[in-house]
Every structure is written in C-alpha cells, then in structure tokens.
Design a protein around this motif. Structure first.
Motif, PDB file in Angstrom:
ATOM      1  N   ILE A   3      -1.940  28.067 -35.189  1.00 56.80           N
ATOM      2  CA  ILE A   3      -1.425  28.447 -36.347  1.00 56.80           C
ATOM      3  C   ILE A   3      -0.065  27.850 -36.687  1.00 56.80           C
ATOM      4  O   ILE A   3       0.034  27.690 -37.609  1.00 56.80           O
ATOM      5  CB  ILE A   3      -1.407  30.168 -36.358  1.00 56.80           C
ATOM      6  CG1 ILE A   3      -2.846  30.749 -36.469  1.00 56.80           C
ATOM      7  CG2 ILE A   3      -0.793  30.501 -37.852  1.00 56.80           C
ATOM      8  CD1 ILE A   3      -2.993  32.426 -36.187  1.00 56.80           C
ATOM      9  N   ILE A   4       0.847  27.949 -35.547  1.00 59.19           N
ATOM     10  CA  ILE A   4       1.920  27.382 -35.823  1.00 59.19           C
ATOM     11  C   ILE A   4       2.208  25.940 -36.159  1.00 59.19           C
ATOM     12  O   ILE A   4       2.640  25.442 -37.065  1.00 59.19           O
ATOM     13  CB  ILE A   4       3.030  27.619 -34.609  1.00 59.19           C
ATOM     14  CG1 ILE A   4       3.348  29.258 -34.146  1.00 59.19           C
ATOM     15  CG2 ILE A   4       4.166  26.975 -34.778  1.00 59.19           C
ATOM     16  CD1 ILE A   4       3.804  29.681 -33.225  1.00 59.19           C
ATOM     17  N   SER A   6      -0.531  24.388 -37.514  1.00 62.63           N
ATOM     18  CA  SER A   6      -1.030  24.219 -38.658  1.00 62.63           C
ATOM     19  C   SER A   6       0.065  24.700 -39.865  1.00 62.63           C
ATOM     20  O   SER A   6      -0.168  24.011 -40.938  1.00 62.63           O
ATOM     21  CB  SER A   6      -2.209  25.160 -38.764  1.00 62.63           C
ATOM     22  OG  SER A   6      -3.166  24.668 -37.998  1.00 62.63           O
ATOM     23  N   LEU A   7       0.711  25.574 -39.666  1.00 59.66           N
ATOM     24  CA  LEU A   7       1.990  25.809 -40.787  1.00 59.66           C
ATOM     25  C   LEU A   7       2.977  24.809 -40.675  1.00 59.66           C
ATOM     26  O   LEU A   7       3.243  24.561 -41.736  1.00 59.66           O
ATOM     27  CB  LEU A   7       2.542  27.209 -40.398  1.00 59.66           C
ATOM     28  CG  LEU A   7       1.861  28.173 -40.502  1.00 59.66           C
ATOM     29  CD1 LEU A   7       2.336  29.609 -40.065  1.00 59.66           C
ATOM     30  CD2 LEU A   7       1.171  28.428 -42.142  1.00 59.66           C
ATOM     31  N   VAL A  10       1.353  21.941 -42.737  1.00 64.78           N
ATOM     32  CA  VAL A  10       1.162  22.298 -44.305  1.00 64.78           C
ATOM     33  C   VAL A  10       2.777  21.923 -44.693  1.00 64.78           C
ATOM     34  O   VAL A  10       3.013  21.521 -46.215  1.00 64.78           O
ATOM     35  CB  VAL A  10       0.926  23.716 -44.565  1.00 64.78           C
ATOM     36  CG1 VAL A  10       1.263  24.114 -45.919  1.00 64.78           C
ATOM     37  CG2 VAL A  10      -0.587  23.743 -44.384  1.00 64.78           C
ATOM     38  N   PHE A  11       3.688  22.571 -44.102  1.00 62.99           N
ATOM     39  CA  PHE A  11       5.143  22.431 -44.561  1.00 62.99           C
ATOM     40  C   PHE A  11       5.411  20.769 -44.546  1.00 62.99           C
ATOM     41  O   PHE A  11       6.070  20.196 -45.631  1.00 62.99           O
ATOM     42  CB  PHE A  11       5.928  22.906 -43.284  1.00 62.99           C
ATOM     43  CG  PHE A  11       7.637  22.575 -43.869  1.00 62.99           C
ATOM     44  CD1 PHE A  11       8.258  23.115 -44.506  1.00 62.99           C
ATOM     45  CD2 PHE A  11       8.077  21.777 -42.891  1.00 62.99           C
ATOM     46  CE1 PHE A  11       9.611  22.941 -44.908  1.00 62.99           C
ATOM     47  CE2 PHE A  11       9.517  21.407 -43.115  1.00 62.99           C
ATOM     48  CZ  PHE A  11      10.207  21.969 -44.164  1.00 62.99           C
ATOM     49  N   LEU A 106      -6.459  20.358 -41.419  1.00 66.35           N
ATOM     50  CA  LEU A 106      -6.818  21.902 -40.958  1.00 66.35           C
ATOM     51  C   LEU A 106      -8.254  22.149 -40.328  1.00 66.35           C
ATOM     52  O   LEU A 106      -8.477  22.668 -39.291  1.00 66.35           O
ATOM     53  CB  LEU A 106      -6.263  22.920 -41.960  1.00 66.35           C
ATOM     54  CG  LEU A 106      -4.906  22.893 -42.277  1.00 66.35           C
ATOM     55  CD1 LEU A 106      -4.653  23.741 -43.389  1.00 66.35           C
ATOM     56  CD2 LEU A 106      -3.974  22.956 -41.039  1.00 66.35           C
TER      57      LEU A 106
END
Length: 160
Positions: A3-4, A6-7, A10-11, A106
């Motif tokens: 999750i980290i 992936s974030l 996105v950032f 993702l």
C-alpha cells in the motif's frame, strides 16, 4: 508495504504531471531532456543487493513492457516554437496516459505481488520505468534538435 509503495507511485505520477505542466511554460533545452534518465540511472544501484535482482525472463518482460509504454509518451510529447524559443506542447492526452499507466502499474503490482517477492517486483518496476523513460527522452531529444536546427536556419522576422 504494498500500500505504501502504491501510494508513493501515485504521488510520483502526480508530481510528474505537475512538473510536465510547469515545463511547458518555460523554453525547453537539451539538458532538461537528457538529465532525468541520467539521474534515474542511479537507481540501478539497487541491483547490487541480490534481493532486488530479477530473472532473465522478468528482465525481458519489464524492458519490453517499458518500451511499449514509451510509445504513448512519445506520441504525446511534441514541441512547438513560440517567440523564437522551443517549448514543450501541453497535451491533454498526456494526463490521460499518465493516469492509465499508473492504473496499469497498480493492477500489475497487485497481480504480480502474489507470486513475486516485493523487492524483486521493485526491481522489475524500476526496469520498466527506466526502459519507458529512456526511449521517450531520446525521441524528445531528437525532436528538439530537429526543431532547433530549423530555428537556427530560419530567417529573422522583421517587424516595422
């Protein structure tokens, strides 16, 4: 951890989008085109640690997919001459392609993360990104240099 990362991805996509939009407001130059892949190449140092190394098959998959995705970036990166300077044209398609690439990334990460260790997967995604950016930047450089040659050979515009 998935999750980290992936974030972070996105950032980074949003960061790239905003950098690209700002870049279209200033004249382009060869250094701005060439330097990003050179800076990114330092990421290859991750492969000094064996846990990040990929198999030959994974290497080929990442490079082929990256080269394929670079086609979309190349098609949406055009230059134009404004006020005697070369600028990167804004493209609405670039934003859509960037969002599409992040969604594909993702989805791939979610799917491949079940069978491939996340460190190896990190290596694969680095290779994918690098093999996407290098052809894109080479194409941009060639396009820029072509316009630059045309600009130098263009007669000056006289105003009265």
């Amino acid at each position: 951890m998935a999750i980290i990362t992936s974030l972070i991805a996105v950032f980074m996509a949003f960061f790239i989008f905003f950098v690209r939009m700002k870049a279209s407001q200033k004249p382009a130059n060869a250094k701005k085109i060439i330097l990003p892949p050179i800076f990114m190449s330092t990421g290859a140092l991750m492969f000094l640690d064996p846990v990040f190394r990929v198999t030959k098959g994974e290497l080929i998959e990442a490079i082929v997919l990256g080269a394929f995705f670079s086609i979309f970036l190349i098609k949406t990166s055009k230059f134009e001459i404004r006020d005697g300077e070369i600028y990167l044209k804004r493209s609405k398609a670039f934003a859509l392609i960037l969002v599409g690439l992040i969604l594909i990334r993702l989805a791939l990460k979610s799917y491949l993360g079940r069978t491939i260790d996340y460190r190896q997967l990190s290596g694969m995604f680095y290779l994918l990104a690098f093999s996407m950016i290098v052809p894109w930047r080479i194409a941009m450089y060639i396009s820029y240099k072509k316009l630059e040659r045309n600009l130098k050979h263009r007669p000056p515009i006289l105003t009265t």
